[in-house]
Design an enzyme around this catalytic site. Structure first.
Site, PDB file in Angstrom:
ATOM      1  N   LYS A  60       0.561  -1.426   0.006  1.00 34.61           N
ATOM      2  CA  LYS A  60       0.162   0.150  -0.078  1.00 34.61           C
ATOM      3  C   LYS A  60       0.717   0.526   0.340  1.00 34.61           C
ATOM      4  O   LYS A  60       0.697   2.143  -0.776  1.00 34.61           O
ATOM      5  CB  LYS A  60      -1.172   0.018   1.317  1.00 34.61           C
ATOM      6  CG  LYS A  60      -1.850   1.521   1.733  1.00 34.61           C
ATOM      7  CD  LYS A  60      -1.963   1.199   3.196  1.00 34.61           C
ATOM      8  CE  LYS A  60      -0.959   1.529   4.469  1.00 34.61           C
ATOM      9  NZ  LYS A  60      -1.326   2.264   4.996  1.00 34.61           N
ATOM     10  N   THR A  61       1.499   0.871   0.923  1.00 33.20           N
ATOM     11  CA  THR A  61       2.402   2.238   1.085  1.00 33.20           C
ATOM     12  C   THR A  61       3.813   2.839  -0.015  1.00 33.20           C
ATOM     13  O   THR A  61       3.350   3.892  -1.161  1.00 33.20           O
ATOM     14  CB  THR A  61       3.938   2.412   1.935  1.00 33.20           C
ATOM     15  OG1 THR A  61       2.847   1.971   3.578  1.00 33.20           O
ATOM     16  CG2 THR A  61       4.193   4.050   2.411  1.00 33.20           C
ATOM     17  N   ASP A 247      -4.391   8.442   3.130  1.00 36.85           N
ATOM     18  CA  ASP A 247      -3.289   6.566   3.957  1.00 36.85           C
ATOM     19  C   ASP A 247      -4.444   6.840   4.756  1.00 36.85           C
ATOM     20  O   ASP A 247      -4.914   7.901   5.335  1.00 36.85           O
ATOM     21  CB  ASP A 247      -2.561   6.948   4.057  1.00 36.85           C
ATOM     22  CG  ASP A 247      -1.808   5.832   4.802  1.00 36.85           C
ATOM     23  OD1 ASP A 247      -2.284   5.112   3.895  1.00 36.85           O
ATOM     24  OD2 ASP A 247      -0.284   5.926   5.487  1.00 36.85           O
ATOM     25  N   GLU A 248      -4.888   4.996   4.838  1.00 32.56           N
ATOM     26  CA  GLU A 248      -5.643   5.375   5.760  1.00 32.56           C
ATOM     27  C   GLU A 248      -7.359   5.860   6.037  1.00 32.56           C
ATOM     28  O   GLU A 248      -7.274   6.027   7.386  1.00 32.56           O
ATOM     29  CB  GLU A 248      -5.473   4.792   7.309  1.00 32.56           C
ATOM     30  CG  GLU A 248      -3.563   4.800   7.562  1.00 32.56           C
ATOM     31  CD  GLU A 248      -3.214   2.860   7.986  1.00 32.56           C
ATOM     32  OE1 GLU A 248      -4.666   2.254   7.697  1.00 32.56           O
ATOM     33  OE2 GLU A 248      -2.420   2.759   7.980  1.00 32.56           O
ATOM     34  N   GLN A 278      -9.353  -3.289   8.362  1.00 32.19           N
ATOM     35  CA  GLN A 278      -8.280  -3.003   9.342  1.00 32.19           C
ATOM     36  C   GLN A 278      -8.509  -1.889  10.249  1.00 32.19           C
ATOM     37  O   GLN A 278      -7.691  -1.197  10.601  1.00 32.19           O
ATOM     38  CB  GLN A 278      -6.904  -2.905   8.971  1.00 32.19           C
ATOM     39  CG  GLN A 278      -5.973  -3.958   8.282  1.00 32.19           C
ATOM     40  CD  GLN A 278      -5.035  -3.608   7.743  1.00 32.19           C
ATOM     41  OE1 GLN A 278      -3.810  -3.397   8.342  1.00 32.19           O
ATOM     42  NE2 GLN A 278      -4.444  -3.989   6.676  1.00 32.19           N
ATOM     43  N   ARG A 630       0.139  -9.548  10.625  1.00 32.78           N
ATOM     44  CA  ARG A 630       1.523  -8.848  11.095  1.00 32.78           C
ATOM     45  C   ARG A 630       2.575  -9.786  10.851  1.00 32.78           C
ATOM     46  O   ARG A 630       3.673  -9.176  10.569  1.00 32.78           O
ATOM     47  CB  ARG A 630       2.133  -8.313  12.608  1.00 32.78           C
ATOM     48  CG  ARG A 630       0.446  -6.927  12.967  1.00 32.78           C
ATOM     49  CD  ARG A 630       0.683  -6.066  11.742  1.00 32.78           C
ATOM     50  NE  ARG A 630      -0.119  -5.799  10.800  1.00 32.78           N
ATOM     51  CZ  ARG A 630      -0.433  -5.389   9.818  1.00 32.78           C
ATOM     52  NH1 ARG A 630       0.372  -4.598   9.903  1.00 32.78           N
ATOM     53  NH2 ARG A 630      -2.038  -5.606   9.363  1.00 32.78           N
TER      54      ARG A 630
END
Length: 784
Positions: A60-61, A247-248, A278, A630
DNA sequence: GTCTGCGAGGTTTTT
DNA sequence: CCTCGCAGAC
């Protein structure tokens, strides 16, 4: 004070002029190499609204930063025409450095890359007067906020016991998250505080304006008001920000959503990245609805799904996917990976929380040596992710005992420590003598004999003369009217601030000044005189604080920074195991992850479910999903049958999430390892994972006995207890209502109700408890 | 105004 | 159990 603002405005206006035709398509774009087709789509779909649904570990980043690089490279936008919003300072920093390395550091800065709050401050400083503030307004931290609210609640003679200020602060925050002004607070929510909630909120806002201050929520709301009420200002920003990236996005609240919608309204070049699975911040106002609704809000949205996971092995991914599938309201994604099988998710049950910690400690040591055919995993590649911070203690205790280096992430933060806040309050008054809240905080710290009485007098004088608290204190000193002791002390303090403020104005070296303030005020002496064991630590922190000042040009700059950046120093790179909450783990990844405490009531947290029902449960499940995803190579879930809660033993049932894990991707371990065979036959017709774990005969294995011999220094769960557990498991079908039973921790009781292997038992001492049958014996079977 | 004892309450947390 | 915040005694 406003000079940089004007310079910047000029630069931005200039930038609005058409860009030079500096050959977009012609030049090669090496940064695109290695992107998969979906990521490419995420990067290259530049115009119009774009929704990137990016599952965990899907790059994503990378997509986001490459997209920025692409905007710059193709000449669509200059660095200062891109608005890139994140939630945390850390995310903003990461993004900045990654864009920098993508474009080879050619691009100077990106002024509008930052958190919602930092960007809002920037905008608000320019237009403060439009909402009745001066551009040098101060930003209150939660501490100040609560103190201010306490004053208001007290002034209304409301019982602080029944209606604690903290609660009202929470309510106000909640309203602000939803962009509700006092007038708009629904009557149904104002019933607290004798139906005066909205009224108190309004008064709080008035007080803030008088103080020329904002709380965090205001930063966004004031900008909203400015953009809504001043079309010319809005148009200007819409022109400046040609492309917007967020973002997010699943973490945005209503206020942030409105903020974005206004800025994106004209060109609609808004690209949001997020993962509804998330979303774990609902409890602080995040609206998953924002991301679920995005396509409706922005018709014509291009939706890009990033589903290829680069992080975890297939088993880990499958386990996470199956778990999250139990949630109903999802956009739905199918994550896949080319990383083959690997280790299954490991599941293990323990007798109690201490044993769980002990076992994990040993596993970590084993991982370090390389075990189970895995390459050795170093401590910094290992994380323990807990639901609630109090769970961390068991691990800290254990790791200290065995000398395992660890670090706790997200403990009490540096800038929230009392001594740091006190020192900062001194600095604040020195910089802005009008800062009444800061003055109140330290007027009697160290103790100067200025108590409630004197403070009331100062406040009264301030209101009567229409001056700041500091000036009022000066007046009182000049005119007398205070008891001698208070008079002298206050006089000294006022003189001090006169001196220090003058020094700030004259541009004195701010490091020296800071030290002088802390010394001359008697603040450091106060801690030197203190005998308590943490006094030295506090003095060290103060030194640390002064050192941190060195990175700034002056005190003002430092204060501004700290008000927005409240994070901890992270000693990165250290060879340490990380212990943190699941919330703190979002966005991170580790080769090996331990997820302890999967017990109903703890995780999922009872309070979440009580407060928000199914919605709460689903958020807990997302938290579990975040936890599992994670892990890169090894993920270990565990639970304990007994846990000490406030030093009371409580029997625990395995989390319902344990049963939601897909058996095909889970390996049930036998603690503490080794070869004790589970000889308790599975009850027919039941084969949930939790049962499977329960049936493994842990405590009769030779391994267990060896472990005990080795553990030596401290008695572990006595073997008898353990053996009884096994006996019980065998006999579990036999319990029926009315049976008299015995439990190791609760003593004697009578079975009141049977549901599968779960018994409701009325204990003679401990009252009604729900217990799994295997932890209980028929009373006559206890060998006494 | 400051110190001591008693009772309540005790998820998650960024800005 | 242990911490924090408040009320009452110096």
């Amino acid at each position: 004070m406003t000079s940089w603002i004007d310079d910047e405005a000029e630069a931005l206006e200039a930038a609005v002029a058409p860009l030079s035709a500096r050959a977009a398509a012609a030049r090669p774009a090496p940064y695109l190499d290695g992107l998969n087709p979906d990521q490419r789509a995420a990067v290259e779909t530049l115009d119009g609204p774009v929704l990137i649904l990016a599952g965990a570990g899907t790059g994503k980043t990378r997509a986001l930063t490459t997209r920025i690089a692409h905007l710059l490279h193709t000449g669509r936008a200059r660095p200062n025409q891109i608005l890139a919003v994140t939630f945390t300072n850390k995310a903003a920093r990461d993004m900045r450095s990654r864009v920098g390395s993508l474009v080879g550091g050619v691009v100077e800065g990106m002024p509008w890359l930052g958190t919602f709050h930092a960007l809002s401050v920037r905008i608000l400083r320019r237009h403060a007067e439009l909402v009745g503030l001066k551009s040098n307004f101060t930003i209150l931290d939660t501490d100040d906020q609560v103190r201010l609210i306490r004053q208001i609640v007290q002034a209304h003679r409301i019982d602080e016991k029944r209606w604690p200020p903290r609660l009202l602060a929470g309510l106000i925050d909640g309203w602000k998250n939803r962009a509700l002004t006092p007038a708009r607070v629904p009557a149904s929510e104002s019933s607290a505080y004798d139906h005066r909630g909205a009224e108190l909120y309004a008064e709080y806002q008035d007080r803030l304006r008088t103080l020329n201050a904002c709380d965090f929520g205001d930063l966004l709301l004031h900008v909203l008001r400015i953009l809504q009420g001043h079309p010319d200002v809005l148009a200007q920003y819409q022109r400046w920000f040609r492309y917007i990236l967020v973002d997010e996005y699943q973490d945005t609240n209503v206020a942030q959503y409105l903020w974005l919608r206004l800025l994106a309204a004209s060109h609609r070049n808004i690209c949001v990245v997020g993962d509804d699975d998330q979303s774990i911040y609902g409890w602080r106002g995040a609206e998953v609805g924002n991301i679920l609704r995005f396509e409706k809000d922005f018709p014509g949205t291009a939706v890009v799904r990033l589903e290829r996971n680069y992080r975890s092995t297939a088993h880990i991914l499958a386990a996470a996917s199956a778990l999250i599938a139990a949630n109903e309201h999802r956009l739905g994604k199918t994550l896949w990976t080319e990383t083959p099988g690997g280790e299954k998710v490991r599941l293990i049950g323990h007798w109690d929380g201490e044993e769980e910690a002990r076992w994990i400690g040993e596993e970590i040591e084993a991982l370090g040596r390389g075990t189970r055919g895995l390459d050795p995993v170093r401590p910094d590649g290992i994380a323990i992710l807990v639901r609630a911070s109090h769970q961390m203690r068991a691990f800290e205790d254990r790791f200290l005992t065995i000398g395992l280096p660890y670090r706790v992430i997200g403990g009490p933060r540096f800038y929230e420590r009392q001594e740091i806040r006190d020192a900062m309050a001194y600095f604040r008054v020195a910089v802005s003598p009008d800062d009444g809240l800061a003055f109140e905080r330290i007027v009697n710290v160290p103790k100067r004999g200025i108590g409630d009485k004197a403070l009331q007098e100062i406040n009264r004088t301030a209101r009567a003369s229409g001056v700041s608290l500091l000036d009022a204190a000066g007046l009182l000193v000049a005119n007398g009217g205070l008891p001698p002791r208070a008079h002298a002390a206050l006089g000294q303090l006022v003189d001090g601030f006169d001196r220090w403020h003058a020094a700030v104005r004259d541009g004195h070296d701010h490091l020296e000044l800071a030290e002088a303030i802390l010394e001359e005020s008697g603040y450091t002496d106060m801690w030197r005189a203190e005998k308590s064991p943490d006094a030295q630590g506090r003095l060290d922190n103060l030194k640390e604080l002064v050192k941190a000042l060195g990175e700034f040009e002056n005190l003002q700059g430092f204060l501004e920074h700290v008000s927005l950046v409240m994070e901890n120093e992270t000693d990165e790179g250290a060879e340490k195991v990380s212990v943190m909450t699941l919330h703190a783990a979002k966005g991170l990844e580790f080769p090996a992850v331990f997820l302890p405490g999967w017990e109903d009531g703890l995780f999922p947290s009872q309070r979440s479910m009580d407060a928000s029902g199914i919605k709460g449960l689903e958020e807990e499940r997302r938290l579990a999903y975040v936890g599992i995803t994670r892990a890169e190579r090894l993920c270990t879930v565990s639970f304990a049958a007994n846990r000490r809660v406030y030093n009371q033993w409580q029997s625990q049932l395995p989390s319902r999430f344990v049963d939601e894990l897909p058996a095909a991707h889970v390996e049930v371990l036998t603690p503490p390892g080794l070869y004790g065979g589970g000889f308790v036959a599975a009850a027919p017709g039941r084969s949930t994972l939790a049962d499977t774990v329960a049936k493994a005969d842990v405590y009769n294995s030779p391994g267990w006995k060896r472990m005990q011999a080795r553990a030596g220094e401290r008695p572990v769960s006595p073997p008898r207890e353990a053996r009884e557990m096994v006996i019980d498991a065998t006999a579990s079908a036999a319990f029926e209502a009315g049976t008299r039973v015995f439990h190791q921790k609760f003593g004697y009781g009578t079975v009141a109700d049977v549901e599968g292997d779960k018994l409701a038992i009325d204990f003679e001492k401990a009252g009604r408890k729900n217990v799994v049958a295997r932890f209980v014996t028929a009373a006559d079977a206890v060998p006494f």
